[in-house]
Design a protein around this motif. Structure first.
Motif, PDB file in Angstrom:
ATOM      1  N   GLU A   7       0.797  -1.402   0.041  1.00 58.07           N
ATOM      2  CA  GLU A   7      -0.120  -0.062   0.042  1.00 58.07           C
ATOM      3  C   GLU A   7       0.862   1.296   0.047  1.00 58.07           C
ATOM      4  OE1 GLU A   7      -4.162  -1.264   2.186  1.00 58.07           O
ATOM      5  OE2 GLU A   7      -2.660  -0.179   3.460  1.00 58.07           O
ATOM      6  N   TYR A  10       2.129   1.670  -3.404  1.00 62.50           N
ATOM      7  CA  TYR A  10       1.181   2.265  -4.476  1.00 62.50           C
ATOM      8  C   TYR A  10       0.644   3.460  -4.107  1.00 62.50           C
ATOM      9  CZ  TYR A  10      -3.240   2.001  -6.975  1.00 62.50           C
ATOM     10  OH  TYR A  10      -4.089   2.179  -7.814  1.00 62.50           O
ATOM     11  N   GLU A  11       0.647   3.952  -2.700  1.00 59.36           N
ATOM     12  CA  GLU A  11       0.083   5.459  -2.573  1.00 59.36           C
ATOM     13  C   GLU A  11       1.439   6.141  -2.041  1.00 59.36           C
ATOM     14  OE1 GLU A  11      -2.652   6.686  -2.957  1.00 59.36           O
ATOM     15  OE2 GLU A  11      -4.036   4.899  -3.276  1.00 59.36           O
ATOM     16  N   LYS A 259      -9.815   3.768   1.156  1.00 60.27           N
ATOM     17  CA  LYS A 259      -9.398   2.400   0.837  1.00 60.27           C
ATOM     18  C   LYS A 259     -10.610   1.711   1.507  1.00 60.27           C
ATOM     19  CE  LYS A 259      -5.492   2.385   3.158  1.00 60.27           C
ATOM     20  NZ  LYS A 259      -4.276   1.988   3.781  1.00 60.27           N
ATOM     21  N   PRO A 261     -13.350   0.811   0.238  1.00 63.47           N
ATOM     22  CA  PRO A 261     -13.830  -0.206  -0.768  1.00 63.47           C
ATOM     23  C   PRO A 261     -12.769  -1.293  -1.089  1.00 63.47           C
ATOM     24  CG  PRO A 261     -14.236   2.035  -1.601  1.00 63.47           C
ATOM     25  CD  PRO A 261     -13.582   2.196  -0.197  1.00 63.47           C
ATOM     26  N   SER A 262     -11.701  -1.097  -1.141  1.00 61.25           N
ATOM     27  CA  SER A 262     -10.593  -2.199  -1.397  1.00 61.25           C
ATOM     28  C   SER A 262     -10.665  -3.105  -0.374  1.00 61.25           C
ATOM     29  CB  SER A 262      -9.464  -1.341  -1.627  1.00 61.25           C
ATOM     30  OG  SER A 262      -9.301  -0.475  -2.655  1.00 61.25           O
ATOM     31  N   TYR A 263     -10.719  -2.500   0.893  1.00 54.53           N
ATOM     32  CA  TYR A 263     -10.559  -3.530   2.305  1.00 54.53           C
ATOM     33  C   TYR A 263     -11.990  -4.409   1.997  1.00 54.53           C
ATOM     34  CZ  TYR A 263      -7.136  -0.871   4.578  1.00 54.53           C
ATOM     35  OH  TYR A 263      -5.786  -0.322   4.826  1.00 54.53           O
ATOM     36  N   VAL A 265     -13.237  -5.451  -0.791  1.00 58.74           N
ATOM     37  CA  VAL A 265     -13.110  -6.616  -1.533  1.00 58.74           C
ATOM     38  C   VAL A 265     -12.268  -7.597  -0.876  1.00 58.74           C
ATOM     39  CG1 VAL A 265     -11.810  -7.223  -3.771  1.00 58.74           C
ATOM     40  CG2 VAL A 265     -13.254  -4.966  -3.683  1.00 58.74           C
ATOM     41  N   LEU A 266     -11.152  -7.201  -0.094  1.00 61.71           N
ATOM     42  CA  LEU A 266     -10.468  -8.035   0.628  1.00 61.71           C
ATOM     43  C   LEU A 266     -10.953  -8.994   1.475  1.00 61.71           C
ATOM     44  CD1 LEU A 266      -7.268  -5.672   1.195  1.00 61.71           C
ATOM     45  CD2 LEU A 266      -7.478  -7.657  -0.440  1.00 61.71           C
ATOM     46  N   ALA A 349     -18.832  -5.100  -1.215  1.00 58.68           N
ATOM     47  CA  ALA A 349     -17.904  -5.312  -2.477  1.00 58.68           C
ATOM     48  C   ALA A 349     -18.720  -5.888  -3.411  1.00 58.68           C
ATOM     49  CB  ALA A 349     -16.707  -6.223  -1.954  1.00 58.68           C
TER      50      ALA A 349
END
Length: 351
Positions: A7, A10-11, A259, A261-263, A265-266, A349
């Motif tokens: 992360e 990426y950021e 983050k 939405p990404s969490y 999905v995870l 998600a």
């Protein structure tokens, strides 16, 4: 560890901003700590050099060296040993043509006592008569040299500098060591006056007439401005840590909200909330270490660029304390967005 580093890579911009803020705050804390410790050290430098455990002052002096005078009657029951020394103190202004005028303090000492014998010279020699003096090494930074003839408080008599001594400052003012006859000449007083104070490397219990013993701690706490100065710096440093905590918490919270939405999905893929929380805490830990270490590097470079007349000193324990403090603050700040991570719904998600 993998998720946290992934992360951060990426950021880069977001986490780089957090690191820069930690760097700036830690840099300011390091600078203030160095100033606070440097000023406190110059307030008590000569006390540590004398290895003083006890000081005998006039009972009515309010623990103020400038207000103390000891007479023969005050000291008639005090037998000095090789661990004791009498001193005479008086504020002076040192002048010489084409040199900077320096506000200083004259400390008269006896050549037979331990202060004279243990004096740490950095150049020259100790004084041999009433027309010679030894001065703090700070005078050398102001252009004074061995052999210079100096005058005190505008008087006509001249005194020769024969040596420079290190760690000779009291209440920030550099000291001038000289003979007792010089002290009595600059500060005329009753013939019975023997000294301003008696300092000792041992613990004494002395109370006779108007003389009384005090511990080193009692004496230091009564130095003009010492407590107020240290308290001011401590409050400033404490507020900086609080600001750091709030800033880190806000940044991590904003990043976490982006983050979510990404969490989600995870979480839907089977990644536990515990792992996501660990990643956030670890990110804060890494950023705090990197930011505070960079702040330390900038501080060390600043200290090298500062002139010697600026009282700044950074000890190893202080460096470790500030870095650990920043890490703790970062970890506490990382706990703020944890509640949002724990509330992430994997179903969102899928929807």
């Amino acid at each position: 560890m993998f998720l946290a580093l992934k992360e951060i890579r990426y950021e880069k911009v977001r986490y780089g901003l957090i690191t820069c803020i930690i760097l700036l705050i830690s840099y300011l804390i390091f600078i203030l700590s160095a100033l606070a410790f440097g000023l406190a050290n110059e307030n008590t430098q000569v006390i540590k050099e004398w290895q003083m455990q006890t000081i005998i002052l006039n009972d009515n002096s309010n623990l103020n060296l400038n207000q103390s005078i000891l007479t023969k009657q005050d000291l008639e029951k005090n037998k000095l040993t090789k661990q004791d020394a009498s001193i005479g103190q008086v504020p002076i202004v040192v002048k010489k043509s084409h040199r900077k005028t320096v506000s200083s303090q004259l400390i008269a000492i006896n050549r037979e006592q331990y202060i004279f014998k243990t004096m740490s010279l950095v150049a020259g020699r100790k004084f041999n008569n009433k027309h010679e003096v030894v001065v703090d090494s700070l005078f050398n930074q102001y252009g004074y040299q061995i052999g210079d003839k100096i005058k005190f408080n505008g008087k006509n008599d001249s005194y020769k500098i024969v040596g420079f001594v290190k760690n000779a400052k009291l209440n920030i003012a550099p000291l001038v060591y000289g003979d007792f006859s010089l002290w009595k000449k600059i500060r005329p007083m009753a013939p019975a006056a023997q000294a301003t104070a008696i300092v000792s490397q041992r613990k004494l219990n002395y109370h006779h007439k108007q003389a009384k013993n005090y511990s080193t701690k009692q004496f230091i706490l009564k130095l003009p401005g010492y407590v107020a100065q240290n308290t001011t710096f401590e409050m400033m440093i404490a507020f900086l840590f609080i600001i750091s905590l709030i800033t880190i918490a806000i940044f991590l919270y904003i990043v976490t909200m982006h983050k979510l939405p990404s969490y989600a999905v995870l979480r839907a893929q089977g990644v536990s909330a515990k792992m996501l929380v660990k990643a956030t805490v670890l990110q804060s830990f890494l950023l705090s270490i990197v930011g505070s270490m960079l702040g330390l590097i900038f501080t060390l470079l600043t200290l090298k660029a500062m002139p010697i007349t600026v009282p700044m000193y950074l000890s190893s324990w202080m460096m470790v304390s500030v870095i650990l403090g920043m890490i703790v603050v970062g970890l506490v700040g990382s706990l703020i967005p944890v509640r949002s991570i724990l509330k992430v719904d994997p179903a969102s998600a899928i929807n």
